[in-house]
Design a protein around this motif. Structure first.
Motif, PDB file in Angstrom:
ATOM      1  N   HIS A  34       0.832  -1.201   0.000  1.00 46.36           N
ATOM      2  CA  HIS A  34       0.000   0.000   0.000  1.00 46.36           C
ATOM      3  C   HIS A  34       0.870   1.255   0.000  1.00 46.36           C
ATOM      4  N   GLU A  41       3.902   1.505  -1.222  1.00 47.63           N
ATOM      5  CA  GLU A  41       4.503   1.634  -2.561  1.00 47.63           C
ATOM      6  C   GLU A  41       3.469   2.119  -3.579  1.00 47.63           C
ATOM      7  N   LYS A  42       2.232   1.643  -3.433  1.00 49.78           N
ATOM      8  CA  LYS A  42       1.167   2.063  -4.352  1.00 49.78           C
ATOM      9  C   LYS A  42       1.000   3.576  -4.341  1.00 49.78           C
ATOM     10  N   TYR A  43       1.189   4.197  -3.179  1.00 53.68           N
ATOM     11  CA  TYR A  43       1.020   5.648  -3.060  1.00 53.68           C
ATOM     12  C   TYR A  43       2.350   6.400  -3.146  1.00 53.68           C
ATOM     13  N   GLY A  44       3.405   5.709  -3.589  1.00 55.10           N
ATOM     14  CA  GLY A  44       4.684   6.373  -3.811  1.00 55.10           C
ATOM     15  C   GLY A  44       5.417   6.772  -2.553  1.00 55.10           C
ATOM     16  N   ILE A  45       5.136   6.104  -1.433  1.00 64.88           N
ATOM     17  CA  ILE A  45       5.795   6.421  -0.169  1.00 64.88           C
ATOM     18  C   ILE A  45       7.020   5.515  -0.033  1.00 64.88           C
ATOM     19  N   ASP A  72       0.662  11.748   3.155  1.00 61.49           N
ATOM     20  CA  ASP A  72       0.364  10.632   2.249  1.00 61.49           C
ATOM     21  C   ASP A  72      -0.043   9.375   3.018  1.00 61.49           C
ATOM     22  N   ASN A 132      -3.611   9.801   4.300  1.00 60.64           N
ATOM     23  CA  ASN A 132      -4.598   9.694   3.225  1.00 60.64           C
ATOM     24  C   ASN A 132      -4.646   8.287   2.630  1.00 60.64           C
ATOM     25  N   ALA A 133      -3.475   7.647   2.485  1.00 59.43           N
ATOM     26  CA  ALA A 133      -3.419   6.325   1.850  1.00 59.43           C
ATOM     27  C   ALA A 133      -4.199   5.287   2.651  1.00 59.43           C
ATOM     28  N   ARG A 168      -6.435   6.097   5.026  1.00 58.92           N
ATOM     29  CA  ARG A 168      -7.694   6.722   5.444  1.00 58.92           C
ATOM     30  C   ARG A 168      -7.864   6.661   6.968  1.00 58.92           C
TER      31      ARG A 168
END
Length: 521
Positions: A109, A111-115, A266, A269-270, A272
């Protein structure tokens, strides 16, 4: 047991606290709920364990806003059914909380949001001790799907509720394994010198070990616009929990960089999760998220409690009474003095990310300091003629036979250590004679170089460096037969080492740091 708090009355927003009693009556939760209650706009209902565990959701209290998060024994699926039935505003959404139980899903998750996360690989087993074609273990590394992790590396169970995390050390550092765990008394880790093989009874994440200077950074968000960060002594250091005279673990507020503040936004938000804690690793000028904990509060910080209460108030009013003003009143209800207009909500932690009013942020501190007490600086000099060492000199000076070379980086020093290991015999000769005294002295100096380079198990810091200065060279035919070229045949090796902080120096530095943190305005 249902506990109703507040003055009651029409027009108040009802906040349901649907968490296990251990969490509901913890000091941070009580501090923040007390501040929310003081605003006079909310009625707070604490559900209690009996209601949550035993009663059907149809008779649970109705509420406008719901604070609900998982902890041991919490029936998350049952609470989801209640939320679907009553449809309250959720501070932390429930469905994403399932992700937090599986470290694989957390990393995916992120990585999906670029963290950014540490370099890692997954080993998934269907049953204990299952042999896997893609997993290879050797003395000083493991390899997963062709990706090699050299010791020291970290091994984490995929189960997010299992906190037994292992660090395996290379044979050059003596081997062994350090087990990290939840604090037990004054211990947070234990070293096991005889454990060298990794676990095979389950599924694990393997990731590179990242040196962080002996500190861990914990970040706590309250909404995507606020992040409070604290540093603590890492359990990797010696496993002893540093506590203050009151018995509390010592933690210091730290400033987050703009990049880290964006990472906090991030993460919030990622997943929630408005109120969320996560772990940050700082290594070589970059930051990585290595764990996400879900609902977490800062302990023993009254400034944080003030900030969190004000932000949660705004979140609740915006969700259920947007017609009411969510501006922070000039005087907070639980304080007698007015709020300073320039104080903002940034002072104690890393603060707000452009959400409330005026705020100030410390951008830099310029100081002139001297290092603490340290070990003496030392030097070893020897003339070398070995081809391996001469070739190493040429490798790092661009192939110039008359130019000296300085070896400082981890890669360069590792190359030198590898060459030295091949040149030093494994055992000392038991018999000596005058004729080979010079050779014995040379070997002993090489042995000393090898011992210094092996110290600590890995190359970090700046207390070791090597110079190779050409002394003699000859002309030899070029390999292609076209003319001649110079080739070194003797060089002076100078190893400089030492200057490492002693225990007294470390204590001096820590005391200076504490004084600075406690007295800077």
């Amino acid at each position: 047991m249902v506990v109703m708090e507040g003055n009651g009355g029409a027009g108040r927003i009802t906040i349901g606290v649907c968490v296990m009693e251990k969490k509901a009556f913890s000091s941070p939760m009580e501090q923040i709920l007390e501040r929310l209650r003081a605003f006079g706009e909310f009625e707070i209902i604490i559900f209690g364990d009996k209601v949550i565990l035993d009663d059907p959701i149809e008779i649970w209290p109705n509420c406008d806003c719901l604070i609900a998060f998982y902890s041991s024994g919490f029936p998350l699926q049952k609470v989801q059914a209640y939320a679907a039935l009553r449809r309250p505003f959720l501070v932390n959404e429930l469905e994403p909380q399932y992700l937090l139980h599986d470290r694989r899903k957390v990393y995916e998750h992120l990585e999906k949001y670029g963290i950014p996360v540490p370099s890692y690989a997954l080993v998934n087993r269907e049953y204990p001790d299952q042999e896997l074609d893609y997993f290879i273990e050797q003395e000083d590394f493991v390899e997963v799907h062709g990706k090699r992790f050299l010791k020291p590396f970290v091994e984490k169970p995929v189960n997010g509720d299992d906190h037994r995390i292992m660090i395996y050390y290379p044979s050059s550092a003596g081997g062994g394994m350090k087990e990290l765990f939840r604090k037990v008394g004054n211990r947070s880790s234990e070293f096991h010198p005889d454990v060298r093989r990794v676990r095979r009874e389950g599924s694990y994440i393997y990731e590179e070990f990242m040196p962080t200077g002996g500190t861990d950074v914990k970040v706590y968000t309250v909404g995507p616009g606020y992040a409070h960060a604290e540093a603590r002594k890492s359990p990797v250091v010696d496993g002893v929990v540093m506590r203050n005279p009151d018995g509390k673990e010592v933690r210091y507020p730290v400033l987050l960089t703009p990049t880290e503040k964006q990472m906090a936004r991030d993460v919030c938000n990622a997943f929630r999760q408005m109120v969320c804690g996560f772990d940050l690793l700082r290594c070589d000028g970059r930051s990585y998220v290595c764990d996400v904990n879900g609902w977490s509060f800062v302990k023993n910080s009254y400034k944080y409690y003030d900030d969190a209460a004000c932000i949660l108030r705004k979140i609740f009013l915006d969700a259920k009474a947007p017609h009411l003003s969510s501006t922070i009143p000039p005087t907070l209800p639980w304080k007698s003095e007015p709020v300073q207009p320039t104080e903002g909500l940034t002072r104690q932690g890393s603060g707000i990310i452009g959400t409330f009013g005026q705020s100030e942020e410390l951008r830099c501190v310029i100081v002139v300091i001297r290092h603490g007490d340290r070990t003496p600086k030392q030097k070893v000099k020897l003339k070398v003629t070995e081809e391996k060492l001469l070739n190493l000199m040429l490798k790092y000076n661009g192939g110039k036979p008359r130019v000296e070379t300085k070896l400082k980086s981890a890669v360069q020093l590792q190359d030198l250590l590898d060459a030295t290991r091949q040149l030093v015999p494994p055992t000392r000769s038991g018999r000596e004679s005058d004729s080979d005294a010079d050779d014995i002295e040379h070997i002993e100096k090489l042995r000393q170089v090898k011992a210094v380079l092996e110290e600590g198990g890995h190359f970090s810091g700046i207390y070791r460096k090597v110079q190779l200065k050409p002394l003699k060279w000859i002309k030899v035919p070029k390999r292609n037969g076209d003319g001649e070229e110079e080739r070194p045949i003797e060089a002076l090796m100078i190893l400089k080492y030492g200057g490492v902080l002693t225990h007294a120096g470390r204590k001096q530095a820590e005391e200076l740091g504490r004084f600075f943190r406690n007295n800077i305005n």
